[in-house]
Design a protein around this motif. Structure first.
Motif, mmCIF file in Angstrom:
data_model
loop_
_atom_site.group_PDB
_atom_site.id
_atom_site.type_symbol
_atom_site.label_atom_id
_atom_site.label_comp_id
_atom_site.label_asym_id
_atom_site.label_seq_id
_atom_site.Cartn_x
_atom_site.Cartn_y
_atom_site.Cartn_z
ATOM 1 N N ILE A 14 86.721 -23.397 19.770
ATOM 2 C CA ILE A 14 85.956 -25.161 19.903
ATOM 3 C C ILE A 14 85.654 -26.334 19.500
ATOM 4 O O ILE A 14 86.008 -26.336 17.559
ATOM 5 N N ASP A 15 86.753 -27.391 19.428
ATOM 6 C CA ASP A 15 86.488 -28.395 18.930
ATOM 7 C C ASP A 15 85.121 -29.337 19.217
ATOM 8 O O ASP A 15 85.282 -29.831 20.475
ATOM 9 N N ALA A 21 86.864 -27.495 24.292
ATOM 10 C CA ALA A 21 87.148 -25.910 24.126
ATOM 11 C C ALA A 21 88.939 -25.462 24.798
ATOM 12 O O ALA A 21 89.050 -26.089 25.684
ATOM 13 N N ARG A 22 89.462 -24.807 24.072
ATOM 14 C CA ARG A 22 90.223 -24.835 24.045
ATOM 15 C C ARG A 22 91.285 -23.233 24.087
ATOM 16 O O ARG A 22 90.851 -22.006 23.169
ATOM 17 N N ALA A 46 83.436 -15.677 26.236
ATOM 18 C CA ALA A 46 83.337 -16.520 24.754
ATOM 19 C C ALA A 46 82.778 -18.102 25.423
ATOM 20 O O ALA A 46 81.637 -18.788 24.554
ATOM 21 N N LEU A 47 83.214 -18.405 26.049
ATOM 22 C CA LEU A 47 83.197 -19.504 26.562
ATOM 23 C C LEU A 47 81.696 -19.583 27.323
ATOM 24 O O LEU A 47 81.071 -20.770 26.969
ATOM 25 N N ASP A 48 81.072 -18.922 27.687
ATOM 26 C CA ASP A 48 79.232 -18.554 27.928
ATOM 27 C C ASP A 48 78.421 -18.801 26.971
ATOM 28 O O ASP A 48 77.914 -19.644 26.536
ATOM 29 N N ARG A 49 79.145 -18.624 26.016
ATOM 30 C CA ARG A 49 78.582 -18.493 24.199
ATOM 31 C C ARG A 49 78.219 -20.203 23.760
ATOM 32 O O ARG A 49 77.414 -20.703 23.121
ATOM 33 N N LEU A 55 81.553 -29.648 27.813
ATOM 34 C CA LEU A 55 82.561 -29.355 27.574
ATOM 35 C C LEU A 55 83.916 -29.651 28.692
ATOM 36 O O LEU A 55 83.341 -29.357 29.439
ATOM 37 N N CYS A 56 85.195 -29.902 27.783
ATOM 38 C CA CYS A 56 86.246 -30.442 29.028
ATOM 39 C C CYS A 56 87.472 -28.817 28.506
ATOM 40 O O CYS A 56 87.265 -28.192 27.347
ATOM 41 N N LEU A 57 88.045 -28.435 29.064
ATOM 42 C CA LEU A 57 89.210 -26.890 29.018
ATOM 43 C C LEU A 57 90.267 -27.636 28.937
ATOM 44 O O LEU A 57 90.818 -27.936 29.457
#
Length: 135
Positions: A14-15, A21-22, A46-49, A55-57
């Motif tokens: 995450i930035d 999110a990457r 992890a993305l949920d948290r 965010l963008c992905l």
């Protein structure tokens, strides 16, 4: 850049400053469709948290070994919405034309819009356009 998950197949970072999110796929082959699905669901949790809505992905699949046998296709169809839903914008980085065509088919199947390409800078520009102004 904050690393929030690492396993044999995926790294999730995450930035916060870039609101990005990457998810980066390693070259490690998936042993089974069940393990493939479980690893993707680890990514989803992890993305949920991290909080998707702000965010963008970017999903980097350049190192992935392609699979299109029926068990893997069915698993991918189940996990795509779980992983890719809820972001401002989604982009998928691929290495080959065949990879881009496969992702385009996924877009048609699940209706989650995403930009697909092999130029990382171009995809990052697209994702930056999805950020709210003033941030």
């Amino acid at each position: 850049m904050l690393e929030i998950l690492r396993n044999a197949h995926y790294t999730v970072t995450i930035d916060p400053a870039a609101q990005l999110a990457r998810v980066t796929r390693s070259a490690a082959p998936s042993e089974s469709a069940a393990l493939f699905e479980e690893r993707w669901m680890e990514v989803s949790r992890a993305l949920d948290r991290a909080g998707r809505s702000g965010l963008c992905l970017l999903v980097d699949l350049r190192e992935a070994v392609g699979r299109n046998d029926p068990l893997f296709e069915a698993a991918m169809q189940r996990v795509r919405p779980a992983v890719m839903s809820g972001f401002r914008r989604v982009a998928v980085l691929v290495r080959t034309t065949a990879g881009a065509l496969q992702i385009q088919r996924h877009v048609r199947e699940d209706g989650i819009d995403r930009m697909i390409g092999s130029d990382e800078a171009q995809l990052l520009d697209y994702l930056r356009e999805g950020r709210p102004r003033g941030r």
